[in-house]
Design an enzyme around this catalytic site. Structure first.
Site, PDB file in Angstrom:
ATOM      1  CG  HIS A 163       5.052  -8.339   6.005  1.00  0.00           C
ATOM      2  ND1 HIS A 163       3.943  -8.233   6.808  1.00  0.00           N
ATOM      3  CD2 HIS A 163       4.914  -7.382   5.050  1.00  0.00           C
ATOM      4  CE1 HIS A 163       3.165  -7.259   6.347  1.00  0.00           C
ATOM      5  NE2 HIS A 163       3.739  -6.718   5.287  1.00  0.00           N
ATOM      6  CD  GLU A 164       7.992  -6.057   2.930  1.00  0.00           C
ATOM      7  OE1 GLU A 164       7.458  -5.854   1.818  1.00  0.00           O
ATOM      8  OE2 GLU A 164       7.590  -5.514   3.978  1.00  0.00           O
TER       9      GLU A 164
ATOM     10  CD  GLN B   1       4.047  -3.345   0.262  1.00  0.00           C
ATOM     11  OE1 GLN B   1       5.204  -3.701   0.454  1.00  0.00           O
ATOM     12  NE2 GLN B   1       3.295  -2.805   1.211  1.00  0.00           N
TER      13      GLN B   1
ATOM     14  CB  CYS C 238       0.677  -4.260   5.414  1.00  0.00           C
ATOM     15  SG  CYS C 238       1.060  -4.368   3.660  1.00  0.00           S
ATOM     16  CG  LEU C 239       4.334   0.732   4.263  1.00  0.00           C
ATOM     17  CD1 LEU C 239       5.539   1.035   3.372  1.00  0.00           C
ATOM     18  CD2 LEU C 239       4.100   1.850   5.257  1.00  0.00           C
TER      19      LEU C 239
ATOM     20  N   GLY D  68       9.986  -2.447   5.358  1.00  0.00           N
ATOM     21  CA  GLY D  68      10.107  -3.267   4.157  1.00  0.00           C
ATOM     22  C   GLY D  68       9.149  -2.752   3.110  1.00  0.00           C
TER      23      GLY D  68
ATOM     24  CG  HIS E  81       3.782  -7.568   0.019  1.00  0.00           C
ATOM     25  ND1 HIS E  81       2.456  -7.220  -0.108  1.00  0.00           N
ATOM     26  CD2 HIS E  81       4.199  -7.012   1.186  1.00  0.00           C
ATOM     27  CE1 HIS E  81       2.082  -6.489   0.925  1.00  0.00           C
ATOM     28  NE2 HIS E  81       3.124  -6.353   1.734  1.00  0.00           N
TER      29      HIS E  81
END
Length: 192
Positions: A148-149, A50, A106-107, A45, A152
């Site tokens: 999760h996304e 991000q 997480c990226l 994702g 963000h």
């Protein structure tokens, strides 16, 4: 085009995303770049904050999770085989089911993974890349990635769900990320 990922500590990761309209500049190209960036970074994702965009947009692909799981994991989650979807202007309308733990990463927070408790089921209203409206319910791994996304675009991170002691123990690693002392296998933008 592969875009750099914004690292932990950047202000944009803590800001609530703004809704967009179909005339958002170069939206199709942005979505295409987000998919390319997500796959190149080995993510499942990716949310607009991000990649330094303060808008309510994220992409996710839970199909990858199921394609890459071990045989003993097959059939364990109710959402198999997963979905690949664009979410624009998303709003969570309901959370249901038991909370369950799953190891998340997480990226924007490389090299840190922790168990996070999330509801089994999420109902979310959104528009897709064609601005077609939906309200759907998702469960399992797919629901977890969506939540999760979604966090963000709400200015939240998965570490916000950790107990205070665990967050305190991670403080040094998080500080290193925000100072650019941690490297990932993909290009990152570190806070100034």
């Amino acid at each position: 085009m592969i875009l750099p990922i914004v690292a932990y500590g950047a202000e944009i990761l803590r800001s609530k995303g703004k809704e967009i309209t179909p005339d958002y500049p170069n939206l199709n190209k942005l979505i295409e770049d987000m998919w390319e960036t997500m796959y190149a970074s080995n993510g499942v994702g990716l949310a607009a904050p991000q990649i330094n965009k303060d808008i309510r947009l994220f992409v996710m692909d839970s199909k990858q999770v199921f394609e890459n799981q071990d045989d003993d994991e097959k059939g364990k989650y109710p959402d198999e085989p997963g979905i690949k979807q664009v979410f624009i202007n998303a709003q969570v309308t309901a959370l249901n089911g038991q909370e369950w733990a799953y190891n998340e990463g997480c990226l924007s927070i490389p090299r840190i993974r922790e168990d996070v408790m999330r509801n089994e089921t999420v109902t979310i209203s959104y528009v897709d890349e064609h601005f077609t409206s939906y309200e759907k319910t998702f469960n399992g791994i797919t629901a977890r990635i969506i939540l999760h996304e979604y966090d963000h675009i709400e200015g939240k991170l998965f570490i916000d769900y950790l107990k205070p002691l665990k967050r305190k123990l991670l403080r040094g690693k998080l500080d290193d990320i925000s100072k650019g002392k941690v490297r990932a296998d993909y290009k990152m933008i570190f806070p100034k």
